[in-house]
Design an enzyme around this catalytic site. Structure first.
Site, PDB file in Angstrom:
ATOM      1  N   LYS A 166       0.917  -1.064  -0.102  1.00  0.00           N
ATOM      2  CA  LYS A 166      -0.003  -0.130   0.009  1.00  0.00           C
ATOM      3  C   LYS A 166       0.874   1.059   0.044  1.00  0.00           C
ATOM      4  O   LYS A 166       0.421   2.347   0.324  1.00  0.00           O
ATOM      5  CB  LYS A 166      -0.830  -0.124   1.115  1.00  0.00           C
ATOM      6  CG  LYS A 166      -1.601  -1.162   1.549  1.00  0.00           C
ATOM      7  CD  LYS A 166      -2.282  -1.635   0.097  1.00  0.00           C
ATOM      8  CE  LYS A 166      -3.329  -1.137  -0.894  1.00  0.00           C
ATOM      9  NZ  LYS A 166      -3.922  -1.927  -1.924  1.00  0.00           N
ATOM     10  N   GLY A 221       2.362   2.385  -2.822  1.00  0.00           N
ATOM     11  CA  GLY A 221       2.478   2.962  -4.012  1.00  0.00           C
ATOM     12  C   GLY A 221       2.934   1.896  -5.072  1.00  0.00           C
ATOM     13  O   GLY A 221       3.568   2.161  -6.191  1.00  0.00           O
ATOM     14  N   THR A 222       3.004   0.464  -4.729  1.00  0.00           N
ATOM     15  CA  THR A 222       3.532  -0.324  -5.514  1.00  0.00           C
ATOM     16  C   THR A 222       2.895  -0.385  -6.908  1.00  0.00           C
ATOM     17  O   THR A 222       3.632  -0.573  -8.020  1.00  0.00           O
ATOM     18  CB  THR A 222       2.946  -1.912  -5.042  1.00  0.00           C
ATOM     19  OG1 THR A 222       2.901  -1.824  -3.599  1.00  0.00           O
ATOM     20  CG2 THR A 222       3.793  -3.076  -5.658  1.00  0.00           C
ATOM     21  N   TRP A 270       1.473   1.876  -8.832  1.00  0.00           N
ATOM     22  CA  TRP A 270       1.972   2.894  -9.284  1.00  0.00           C
ATOM     23  C   TRP A 270       3.349   2.921  -9.830  1.00  0.00           C
ATOM     24  O   TRP A 270       3.735   3.114 -11.169  1.00  0.00           O
ATOM     25  CB  TRP A 270       1.909   4.404  -8.488  1.00  0.00           C
ATOM     26  CG  TRP A 270       1.855   5.734  -9.299  1.00  0.00           C
ATOM     27  CD1 TRP A 270       1.879   5.874 -10.717  1.00  0.00           C
ATOM     28  CD2 TRP A 270       1.858   6.827  -8.635  1.00  0.00           C
ATOM     29  NE1 TRP A 270       1.882   7.177 -10.743  1.00  0.00           N
ATOM     30  CE2 TRP A 270       2.084   7.865  -9.783  1.00  0.00           C
ATOM     31  CE3 TRP A 270       2.251   7.162  -7.418  1.00  0.00           C
ATOM     32  CZ2 TRP A 270       1.954   9.244  -9.411  1.00  0.00           C
ATOM     33  CZ3 TRP A 270       2.305   8.671  -6.842  1.00  0.00           C
ATOM     34  CH2 TRP A 270       2.085   9.623  -7.855  1.00  0.00           C
ATOM     35  N   HIS A 289       7.369  -7.349  -2.163  1.00  0.00           N
ATOM     36  CA  HIS A 289       7.190  -6.661  -0.585  1.00  0.00           C
ATOM     37  C   HIS A 289       7.986  -6.918   0.407  1.00  0.00           C
ATOM     38  O   HIS A 289       8.011  -6.611   1.565  1.00  0.00           O
ATOM     39  CB  HIS A 289       5.641  -7.093  -0.305  1.00  0.00           C
ATOM     40  CG  HIS A 289       4.707  -6.457  -0.922  1.00  0.00           C
ATOM     41  ND1 HIS A 289       4.634  -4.878  -1.320  1.00  0.00           N
ATOM     42  CD2 HIS A 289       3.402  -6.762  -1.196  1.00  0.00           C
ATOM     43  CE1 HIS A 289       3.612  -4.620  -1.924  1.00  0.00           C
ATOM     44  NE2 HIS A 289       2.712  -5.779  -1.893  1.00  0.00           N
ATOM     45  N   ARG A 326       5.916   5.308   1.898  1.00  0.00           N
ATOM     46  CA  ARG A 326       4.643   6.428   1.899  1.00  0.00           C
ATOM     47  C   ARG A 326       4.742   6.921   3.553  1.00  0.00           C
ATOM     48  O   ARG A 326       4.989   6.150   4.392  1.00  0.00           O
ATOM     49  CB  ARG A 326       3.500   5.683   1.512  1.00  0.00           C
ATOM     50  CG  ARG A 326       2.403   6.437   1.284  1.00  0.00           C
ATOM     51  CD  ARG A 326       1.300   5.804   0.638  1.00  0.00           C
ATOM     52  NE  ARG A 326       0.015   6.660   0.265  1.00  0.00           N
ATOM     53  CZ  ARG A 326      -1.138   6.330   0.088  1.00  0.00           C
ATOM     54  NH1 ARG A 326      -1.385   4.820  -0.077  1.00  0.00           N
ATOM     55  NH2 ARG A 326      -1.928   7.050  -0.361  1.00  0.00           N
ATOM     56  N   ARG A 356      -8.040   3.382  -4.884  1.00  0.00           N
ATOM     57  CA  ARG A 356      -9.080   3.637  -4.090  1.00  0.00           C
ATOM     58  C   ARG A 356      -9.162   5.254  -3.998  1.00  0.00           C
ATOM     59  O   ARG A 356     -10.022   5.615  -4.718  1.00  0.00           O
ATOM     60  CB  ARG A 356      -8.698   3.333  -2.443  1.00  0.00           C
ATOM     61  CG  ARG A 356      -9.574   3.592  -1.391  1.00  0.00           C
ATOM     62  CD  ARG A 356      -9.148   3.174  -0.049  1.00  0.00           C
ATOM     63  NE  ARG A 356      -7.788   3.899   0.487  1.00  0.00           N
ATOM     64  CZ  ARG A 356      -8.315   4.770   1.258  1.00  0.00           C
ATOM     65  NH1 ARG A 356      -9.490   5.277   1.781  1.00  0.00           N
ATOM     66  NH2 ARG A 356      -7.090   5.801   1.715  1.00  0.00           N
ATOM     67  N   GLY A 362      -5.991   7.270  -3.868  1.00  0.00           N
ATOM     68  CA  GLY A 362      -4.697   7.775  -4.722  1.00  0.00           C
ATOM     69  C   GLY A 362      -4.225   9.273  -4.321  1.00  0.00           C
ATOM     70  O   GLY A 362      -3.449   9.821  -5.067  1.00  0.00           O
TER      71      GLY A 362
HETATM   72  P1  A3P Z   1      -5.068   4.895  -0.986  1.00  0.00           P
HETATM   73  O1  A3P Z   1      -5.784   3.783  -0.377  1.00  0.00           O
HETATM   74  O2  A3P Z   1      -4.466   5.849  -0.271  1.00  0.00           O
HETATM   75  O3  A3P Z   1      -6.027   5.387  -2.204  1.00  0.00           O
HETATM   76  P2  A3P Z   1      -0.061  -0.468  -3.570  1.00  0.00           P
HETATM   77  O4  A3P Z   1      -0.204   0.152  -4.946  1.00  0.00           O
HETATM   78  O5  A3P Z   1       1.132  -0.512  -2.974  1.00  0.00           O
HETATM   79  O6  A3P Z   1      -0.994  -1.323  -3.173  1.00  0.00           O
HETATM   80  O7  A3P Z   1      -0.747   1.108  -3.008  1.00  0.00           O
HETATM   81  C1  A3P Z   1      -2.081   1.273  -3.051  1.00  0.00           C
HETATM   82  C2  A3P Z   1      -2.233   2.826  -2.963  1.00  0.00           C
HETATM   83  O8  A3P Z   1      -1.542   3.480  -4.098  1.00  0.00           O
HETATM   84  C3  A3P Z   1      -3.716   3.090  -2.833  1.00  0.00           C
HETATM   85  O9  A3P Z   1      -3.937   4.412  -1.983  1.00  0.00           O
HETATM   86  C4  A3P Z   1      -4.223   3.610  -4.221  1.00  0.00           C
HETATM   87  O10 A3P Z   1      -5.258   4.186  -4.486  1.00  0.00           O
HETATM   88  C5  A3P Z   1      -2.844   4.235  -4.685  1.00  0.00           C
HETATM   89  N1  A3P Z   1      -2.597   4.232  -6.117  1.00  0.00           N
HETATM   90  C6  A3P Z   1      -2.706   2.979  -7.027  1.00  0.00           C
HETATM   91  N2  A3P Z   1      -2.311   3.227  -8.172  1.00  0.00           N
HETATM   92  C7  A3P Z   1      -2.015   4.643  -8.161  1.00  0.00           C
HETATM   93  C8  A3P Z   1      -1.441   5.534  -9.076  1.00  0.00           C
HETATM   94  N3  A3P Z   1      -1.332   5.502 -10.539  1.00  0.00           N
HETATM   95  N4  A3P Z   1      -1.228   6.736  -8.910  1.00  0.00           N
HETATM   96  C9  A3P Z   1      -1.225   7.044  -7.420  1.00  0.00           C
HETATM   97  N5  A3P Z   1      -1.636   6.330  -6.620  1.00  0.00           N
HETATM   98  C10 A3P Z   1      -2.043   5.297  -7.069  1.00  0.00           C
END
Ligand code: A3P
Length: 328
Positions: free
Chosen positions: A71, A73-74, A76, A136, A158, A294, A296
């Site tokens: 969670k 920013g993986t 992304w 992870h 993060r 969710r 982002g």
């Molecule tokens: P939130 O739950 O705060 O919205 P991971 O990719 O490590 O599982 O992390 C997920 C988090 O990154 C979520 O945060 C998600 O909404 C956010 N996220 C996913 N894709 C993204 C993107 N392309 N740009 C920015 N944030 C992103």
């Protein structure tokens, strides 16, 4: 895609027995968390996957590994890396870009959850260089060949309270799917502070990669989610340079902007493959691709965490990161 996998049920069973003998407890996850001797926590099947990866994964110096706490920013970072490395065969503005049919987690797979899982030993030898993988796992738990190969690692961290809220929301979604009551935020904060999240403690995860970055800046790139949000184009350029495929000068601005655009939250979350697809995360099961998107944004913690709880988390962060040169 990787070639046919072999299977090795005996090796998996060997490590499953080992993990079963480790102490376990509830945590910020639907499944119980086992405590590895190195001091980190994970549910059984993924820890077994990590041990099999450690035993069998043969990293190459040309590999590139996305490393993150869950969670952070993986999704992304996987998208940014894939789009950047493959920009010549797959220009970001092409109508048939792979992102239209494959999510970022299909383009760059987790070693311990998607590749070394079930009873599989994937055959990754035929994949063309540079091979892109993700994990992870904390730095101490990386497969030994990753460290000895000197391959490149991209890390993103993060802000802890936002990381916690994103994890809590995902855990509650998984619980709801299995008919389990949601976890109150107070319990989630308690678990987080005790390090009881998958691949946690959070602070050890971040510090492990931060120290590796300080020791080997050419091998470990360290990004912060909030800084990518502030200037994604600058981060795409840094990433490209780090992995050895730098952009040219201003003439490449359009190419960089196109990558930022197709990797953006709005673009990726709006794709059909996100809205209708799912990803097999092995140990964790099949998850809807919408799970990875969710809000982002930055600062959602303030909508859920009381000032008192926030002070508690901030105090732990300050104590743990003291003298490390790192601030989040
Ligand atoms: P939130 O739950 O705060 O919205 P991971 O990719 O490590 O599982 O992390 C997920 C988090 O990154 C979520 O945060 C998600 O909404 C956010 N996220 C996913 N894709 C993204 C993107 N392309 N740009 C920015 N944030 C992103």
């Amino acid at each position: 895609a990787e070639a046919e996998a072999e299977t090795n049920p005996e090796l998996y069973e060997h490590f499953a027995n080992l993990v079963s003998s480790l102490p376990s407890s509830d945590g910020m996850s639907r499944l119980p968390l086992h405590r590895h001797e190195q001091g980190w926590y994970l549910h059984k099947m993924a820890m077994v996957g990590a041990m099999v990866a450690d035993a069998c994964f043969a990293a190459r110096p040309s590999d590139i590994l996305v490393a993150t706490a869950p969670k952070a920013g993986t999704t992304w970072l996987k998208a940014l890396l894939y789009a950047t490395v493959h920009r010549r065969e797959h220009p970001a503005d092409a109508a048939d870009h792979p992102f239209n049919s494959l999510g970022p987690h299909e383009c760059v797979k987790f070693l311990e959850m998607q590749l070394f899982t079930g009873d599989r030993i994937p055959n990754l030898d035929k994949l063309p260089d540079p091979r892109l993988f993700s994990t992870h796992l904390p730095f101490v738990a990386l497969p030994k060949s990753v460290v000895s190969s000197g391959c490149k690692i991209l890390y993103v961290c993060r802000e802890p309270k936002d990381n916690l809220i994103s994890m809590w929301q995902m855990a509650n979604k998984a619980k709801a799917k299995h008919g389990v009551e949601p976890m109150p935020i107070e319990a989630a904060v308690e678990f987080f502070c005790d390090g009881l999240m998958p691949f946690g403690p959070y602070w050890d995860h971040v510090l492990g990669y931060w120290r590796a970055h300080l020791a080997h800046p050419d091998r470990v790139l360290f990004f912060k989610y909030e800084e990518i949000q502030r200037d994604p184009a600058a981060h795409v350029r840094k990433l490209a340079e780090f992995v050895g495929c730098p952009f040219g000068g201003a003439e490449d601005d359009d190419a960089v902007d196109a990558i930022v655009r197709i990797c953006s939250f709005d673009h990726l979350s709006g794709l059909e493959v996100t809205k209708r697809g799912e990803t097999n995360l092995g140990a964790v099961g099949h998850v809807d691709n919408t799970t990875f998107f969710r809000r982002g944004g930055v600062g959602d913690w303030a909508n859920h965490i009381s000032p008192e709880m926030a002070r508690r988390i901030d105090a732990i962060t300050a104590a743990k990161f003291k003298d490390s040169g790192l601030s989040v």
